[in-house]
Motif scaffolding. Structure first.
Motif, PDB file in Angstrom:
ATOM      1  N   LYS A 172     -21.087  -1.739  -2.508  1.00 34.22           N
ATOM      2  CA  LYS A 172     -20.528  -1.595  -1.159  1.00 34.22           C
ATOM      3  C   LYS A 172     -20.852  -0.232  -0.567  1.00 34.22           C
ATOM      4  CE  LYS A 172     -16.465  -2.363   1.640  1.00 34.22           C
ATOM      5  NZ  LYS A 172     -15.190  -3.092   1.755  1.00 34.22           N
ATOM      6  N   GLY A 188     -15.851  -8.077   0.500  1.00 33.22           N
ATOM      7  CA  GLY A 188     -15.257  -6.935  -0.167  1.00 33.22           C
ATOM      8  C   GLY A 188     -15.314  -7.050  -1.678  1.00 33.22           C
ATOM      9  N   ALA A 247     -11.681   0.012  -5.789  1.00 33.14           N
ATOM     10  CA  ALA A 247     -11.897  -0.426  -4.407  1.00 33.14           C
ATOM     11  C   ALA A 247     -10.630  -0.214  -3.579  1.00 33.14           C
ATOM     12  CB  ALA A 247     -12.308  -1.901  -4.383  1.00 33.14           C
ATOM     13  N   TRP A 248      -9.482  -0.426  -4.202  1.00 33.26           N
ATOM     14  CA  TRP A 248      -8.199  -0.212  -3.533  1.00 33.26           C
ATOM     15  C   TRP A 248      -8.079   1.247  -3.106  1.00 33.26           C
ATOM     16  CZ3 TRP A 248      -3.161  -2.634  -5.909  1.00 33.26           C
ATOM     17  CH2 TRP A 248      -2.116  -2.537  -4.995  1.00 33.26           C
ATOM     18  N   GLU A 281      -8.871  -1.548   0.257  1.00 32.24           N
ATOM     19  CA  GLU A 281      -8.832  -3.005   0.151  1.00 32.24           C
ATOM     20  C   GLU A 281      -7.520  -3.410  -0.526  1.00 32.24           C
ATOM     21  OE1 GLU A 281     -12.198  -4.765  -1.716  1.00 32.24           O
ATOM     22  OE2 GLU A 281     -13.643  -3.901  -0.306  1.00 32.24           O
TER      23      GLU A 281
END
Length: 297
Positions: free
Chosen positions: A25, A91, A252-253, A258
């Motif tokens: 990403k 995502g 990712a959080w 996300e």
């Protein structure tokens, strides 16, 4: 390598595999460029590791071995491209959880291809993963980006399952690092015609993320995985690698905000629990080895 350091190496490998979607990403490039670059850097990293590992001799390959490695490379290319398409669309969290469906595909396909009896715990695995995927799905509208992304990631899991079964059919003849290097070479050659026109436009920062993907999330992670299996039981390795989605979703959080919904967390917990429990209940060294091998991507 002691059992303690081997276990630490496994967790580091699982973390690196979990960061695959994160680096994908971060790289503002197309999936074709990302996969080509990842494969190219992985070949360099695996070649370096093979030079260092004097106890890993290279096997002379027969025609059948080359054909199997060619098929594995094509499956790996499809798996990676579909996974990074999912990352770009939906995502990291959804892509990682959708990919985690691969053990369920493996159970079903293994029974069909190898005519093996499916055990009760494997039926439970398929059921729990299916329920988990339903919970992870934000909605069932095919026009939704999240749903489309999940479908791409499930396709990625299916291709990885086929890759694992193809590797199983040829297991025992080719050293793992040699097989991985050859497969990545096939991936790079397959994606080169598609990626080549875009390469001059790739930014230096994107090359950094792609190189980290190839060197750490592929070459080093795979090498740690192979080295640790000399000390750690394959069943234990499979359980450790079940934490891969946890690592990826957590990072990712933090990085991208996300925030998974409660429904997504429940679905992810079901999928991960199913993988862990199934690995614990798997009987026989053969099935343990297959599960462990399938744990890396």
């Amino acid at each position: 390598m002691t059992p303690r350091t081997a276990l630490g190496a496994l967790h580091i490998g699982a973390l690196m595999f979990g960061l695959t979607g994160v680096f994908g990403k971060l790289a503002a490039a197309s999936p074709a460029v990302i996969v080509f670059g990842r494969a190219a850097f992985a070949v360099l990293a695996l070649g370096f590791f093979a030079r260092l590992a004097s106890n890993a001799p290279w096997q002379r390959l027969a025609t059948g071995d080359w054909l199997r490695l060619l098929l594995s490379g094509l499956l790996l290319a499809g798996h990676w491209v579909s996974f990074f398409v999912s990352v770009k669309i939906a995502g990291v969290a959804i892509a990682t959880l959708g990919f985690a469906s691969f053990p369920a595909f493996t159970v079903i396909l293994e029974g069909l291809i190898f005519r093996e009896r499916i055990r009760i715990n494997e039926i439970v695995l398929v059921a729990l993963v299916s329920i988990g995927l339903v919970l992870v799905t934000p909605d069932f509208d095919l026009a939704s980006q999240a749903t489309t992304g999940l479908l791409w990631s499930v396709a990625s899991g299916l291709l990885f399952s086929l890759l694992s079964l193809n590797n199983r059919a040829g297991s025992g003849r080719i050293p793992a690092v040699q097989a991985a290097l050859c497969q990545n070479l096939v991936v790079g050659l397959c994606l080169l015609p598609v990626a080549a026109p875009e390469l001059p436009e790739v930014r230096a920062m994107d090359w950094l993320w792609i190189s980290l993907l190839g060197i750490f999330c592929t070459g080093l992670a795979h090498s740690l995985f192979v080295a640790s299996l000399a000390v750690i039981k394959a069943r234990t390795a499979a359980v450790v690698f079940a934490l891969e989605p946890v690592y990826g979703i957590t990072v990712a959080w933090v990085l991208f905000g996300e925030n998974p919904t409660l429904r997504m967390l429940l679905g992810g917990a079901l999928i991960i629990t199913a993988i862990v429990v199934s690995s614990r209940l798997s009987a026989g060294s053969g099935s343990q080895g297959k599960t462990a091998q399938a744990g890396s991507h």
